[in-house]
Write an enzyme that holds these catalytic residues in place. Structure first.
Site, short mmCIF file in Angstrom:
data_model
loop_
_atom_site.label_atom_id
_atom_site.label_comp_id
_atom_site.label_asym_id
_atom_site.label_seq_id
_atom_site.Cartn_x
_atom_site.Cartn_y
_atom_site.Cartn_z
N HIS A 71 43.12 44.91 43.67
CA HIS A 71 42.21 46.11 43.47
C HIS A 71 41.61 45.85 44.96
O HIS A 71 40.67 46.76 45.35
CB HIS A 71 40.91 45.88 42.56
CG HIS A 71 40.00 44.82 42.54
ND1 HIS A 71 40.25 43.66 41.96
CD2 HIS A 71 38.88 44.75 43.32
CE1 HIS A 71 39.07 42.88 42.22
NE2 HIS A 71 38.17 43.50 43.30
N SER A 110 36.20 38.71 45.07
CA SER A 110 37.51 39.25 44.44
C SER A 110 38.76 38.93 45.42
O SER A 110 38.66 38.69 46.69
CB SER A 110 37.52 40.60 44.59
OG SER A 110 36.71 41.22 43.50
#
Ligand code: 4AZ
Length: 850
Positions: free
Chosen positions: A654, A800
């Site tokens: 992502h 992330s």
């Protein structure tokens, strides 16, 4: 070298006890030395006695020199300010070379000499005064000009304290003597009409003779502007420096200073800043002293129109420094306090959540409709100041209800509630002239005496919480009263202290009960039984047979058993044969017949040293050498990644989605060996990306297969701060409940700011079924959950793609997960979700050859 030279020690020429004739004996051995042992002992004794006498003499001389001798003098510097009534501030007073400055400075110096002449202690030891700056007075006309000066004294050491007292006695202002009107200390020979004097000893750290650079910057705050430490952000601040920034706002304005970045050495004795409510470093006008990397809000306001910021640096360990913006805020009468009415409302200390200004005084008169009682809940409270432990005499909140009053000060992590048995209350807030803090925010609410919490649970401390929070295992009231006298449900366990806690908190390594009941009897199987990593108790003999204990454990299955059939719980060697040993990779033992379990093991250790995360701590440089910061062009740090080899990084898919060009290799830069954002050092390497390989099955809506490989545009030279993490084999077992570490520069709270320095936090791996129910079925087999179910510790935005690191018993770190997603950050019962790396071992090998 610290070894004594034996030849030098026993040199015969230097020994007075030697008969000179003996020196010519032909033998090289030491026997002649032993011929007169009695004489030697006598001399030795005499020598020792002489040494002792010398020592006594030296001590006496030193004591006399420093304590009794009256003419040993030391230099003492005092910094002060003088409020002057009969002078008007001119812009030329800002320029020390101007005639006006010099003229007024001479008068101030003369006046100070006069002041000191009236005190025998001060007059005897006074050397000289120099004026450093002038500012406008308080605007009321009472003080036209304020002069900031430095006075030097040469004082006998034993009278230092008396001098301090004498200096203090000068501070007799009109405020101290409310009955006295007119001029202070004005006599016919006075040079100036002095209204106030404030002075104190200079901080000795600011008087070091080793400063290479001392500089003063004078800034006007009428227009907003920025200031920064020298070299920021490209290079660390210089060593041995004392810098001052004098900030001047217009009259009847405050100066506001907001720090955007602040990274100094953690030891305040070496590098620090101080901020003063003054133009000179007068200690009892100091608002704050800071070093390191503070987490609290760094917004400061003055009481008047001047501020002094100082930076002192030492010889070593220079850090990036700081950047701050300054502006001015008009001083109005309604900054704080007033009349509050209605059924409920809120109020805060001035400028909350910025630090309140010094010398603030606010009064809130709260009145709710008749027939009600009133309560005030402080939802945030930090009203501190050094040296006011519990006494609340410097900065405090005072609550008056009926005929009683109470003071609050200090830091209160949980909500505090005060209630009144009438519909009125008065709350006062007072800050003194030094040390400021973040202050408080409060809400007030009317309540009916017979039903204090309509539709909600009444806590013993007067708070109200939702009924659904009663007996849910969490202390919502802050005093545990919502968790007392509970009937435990089937999904809960009963603690010895009567509290009920969720069953899945049992044996998770955290004392949730408060009396450790939930962590007792963990892992204790009966006689002849052993516990599998998943908690099952199986007979000892059957433990490694792959049938009874599917997750046989390392200690028990030490001698790896080669088996015919490979299962998800065996380890597959390169030869294709399988062994029963759990997690045999790189554990230091050759378990496979082809030794493939011990190949490619230059990973997961800190190579050459022995040596944001929510709720985390700052990590040490080089502690996580596999951590990478991925910078997207024009955006700076965007995601984390892990070093797998000198060519390959692993991150989250992502992070590199198609949208907004995130999938384009040339838009990314990878910083390896980075510790502090925007501060590269000799170990940091910036690499471009040759290729991004997103997992073909990455599914953005569900975050399934949220993994991507990045190939660097060339091999990176591994160093003490750049080192790969070990990839676990497909069958590597990471038991639920085991400790893991998350690292990154992500936001330190949900919706907050990213961290400048790499953060770390310890979390625990969460059972898959438990996680699936906590996250409402969104967890797939290729995801792994980790967190602290109490909340407060988690990965967050910007983390992330970074690693979830688990350290094996061998001491090697394995990549158990890659930060992927979560339901917010650090919320209770909402663990973070990670990509389960074991499921991608083959994909990584296929794509990268690793
Ligand atoms: C994010 O937005 C993110 N609490 C990463 C991890 C978590 C939440 C959000 C886990 O990148």
């Amino acid at each position: 070298m610290d070894v004594m030279d034996p030849g030098a020690k026993s040199s015969p020429i230097q020994d007075p006890d030697w008969d000179s004739a003996l020196q010519f004996l032909p033998a090289a051995d030491s026997r002649p030395l032993e011929k007169r042992p009695g004489g030697r002992r006598l001399w030795l004794g005499l020598g020792l006695l002489l040494c002792a006498l010398l020592l006594v003499l030296l001590t006496t001389v030193l004591v006399w020199h420093f304590h009794l001798r009256s003419d040993v003098r030391v230099k003492k510097t005092y910094i002060g300010s003088m409020g002057i009534a009969d002078q008007r501030f001119l812009t030329t007073h800002e320029d020390p070379t101007s005639l006006e400055f010099r003229r007024l400075a001479a008068l101030v110096a003369k006046q100070l000499k006069l002041l000191y002449s009236k005190n025998s202690e001060l007059s005897k030891y006074f050397l000289e005064s120099t004026v450093q700056a002038f500012s406008e007075g308080d605007g009321s006309g009472r003080e036209g000009v304020v002069a900031y000066y430095q006075s030097e004294f040469q004082v006998p050491v034993q009278r230092k304290d008396l001098l301090d007292e004498a200096i203090k006695s000068l501070e007799k202002t009109e405020v101290d003597q409310p009955g006295r009107h007119g001029r202070l200390l004005l006599k016919p020979q006075d040079a100036l009409n002095v209204r106030s004097v404030v002075s104190g000893a200079l901080d000795p750290r600011m008087a070091t003779p080793t400063f290479i650079a001392q500089k003063v910057f004078t800034l006007h705050v009428r227009k907003e502007g920025m200031l920064q430490s020298p070299g920021f952000p490209d290079s660390p601040y210089p060593p041995n420096t004392y810098l001052q920034w004098r900030l001047r706002a217009q009259p009847r304005h405050r100066v506001q200073l907001v720090f955007h970045t602040f990274i100094l050495e953690e030891n305040c004795q070496r590098d620090f800043i101080k901020i003063y409510d003054s133009l000179a470093p007068i200690e009892h006008r100091m608002l704050t002293e800071k070093c390191g990397y503070p987490h609290e809000p760094m917004v400061f306001l003055t009481s008047g129109n001047v501020m002094l910021l100082t930076l002192v640096t030492s010889a070593e360990k220079n850090f990036p420094g700081f950047r701050a913006s300054y502006s001015q805020i008009p001083i109005t009468n309604d900054t704080c306090g007033g009349k509050l009415s209605g059924r409920n409302g809120s109020f805060t200390s001035p400028f909350f959540p910025a630090n309140y200004p010094p010398a603030a005084s606010c009064v809130w008169d709260i009145q709710v409709p008749m027939g009600n009682f009133l309560k005030v809940q402080f939802t945030s409270f930090s009203v501190s100041g050094p040296g006011q432990k519990g006494s609340c005499t410097r900065d405090y909140v005072e609550v008056h209800r009926q005929s009683s009053s109470s003071r609050l000060c200090g830091s209160r992590p949980d909500s505090t509630v005060v209630s009144s048995r009438s519909n009125q209350m008065t709350v006062r807030f007072k800050s003194d002239s030094s040390y400021v803090d973040a202050g408080f925010s409060a809400i007030y609410e009317a309540f009916v005496p017979t039903d204090p919490c309509p539709g909600r649970f009444p806590c013993l401390n007067n708070m109200c919480v939702n009924i659904s929070l009663q007996c849910d295992g969490w202390d919502d009231c802050g005093d545990d009263s919502d968790e007392e006298n509970c009937q435990c449900q089937a999904s809960q366990m009963r603690c010895r202290n009567g509290h009920c806690k969720p069953q899945f908190w049992k044996c998770d390594g955290v004392d949730d009960c408060g009396d450790n009941t939930d962590e007792e009897n963990c892992g204790q199987c009966g006689a002849g039984l052993v516990q599998c990593p998943d908690g099952l108790c199986v007979p000892d003999k059957l433990h490694c047979d792959q049938k009874h204990c599917h997750t046989a454990d390392h200690a028990h299955c030490k001698n790896a058993l080669q088996v015919q059939t490979c299962t998800p719980h065996t380890h597959k060697c390169r030869s294709g044969r399988c062994i029963t040993k759990l997690n045999p990779e790189c554990d230091g033992e050759d378990d496979c017949d082809d030794n493939s379990d011990e190949e490619n093991c230059a990973c997961g250790v800190r190579p050459y040293r022995s040596s944001r995360i929510v709720g985390g701590q700052t990590s040490r440089e080089g502690e996580w050498p596999w951590q990478v910061s991925l910078h997207f062009r024009g955006k700076g740090h965007t995601c984390g990644a892990s070093v797998l080899s000198d060519r390959w990084l692993l991150t989250a898919a992502h992070c590199v989605q198609e949208a907004a060009g995130y999938s384009k290799e040339d838009q990314w830069e990878a910083f390896l060996g980075l510790h502090i954002q925007n501060q590269v050092n000799q170990w940091t390497v910036k690499k471009n990306i040759r290729r991004i390989i997103r997992h073909p099955d990455y599914d953005p809506p569900t975050y399934n297969n949220d993994l991507a490989l990045m190939e660097l545009d060339g091999p990176v030279a591994l160093n003490q701060n750049i080192w790969p993490i070990c990839l676990p084999s497909a069958t590597h077992h990471f038991p639920a409940g085991s400790a893991a570490w998350i690292t990154g520069w992500g936001t330190t709270r949900e919706g907050g700011f990213t961290a400048a320095i790499l953060q770390k936090a310890e979390v625990r791996l969460v059972n898959q079924t438990v996680c699936s129910s906590l996250l409402e079925g969104q967890i797939t087999e290729v995801m792994l959950c980790a967190g602290v179910l109490k909340g407060g510790v988690d990965a967050c935005q910007g983390d992330s793609g970074g690693p979830l690191t688990v350290m094996a018993p061998s001491g090697r770190s394995f990549l158990a997960g890659v930060v992927s997603w979560g339901d917010g950050c650090a919320r209770r019962n909402k663990p973070g979700v990670y990509v389960r790396i074991t499921r991608y071992r083959d994909w990584i090998r296929d794509q990268s050859g690793l």
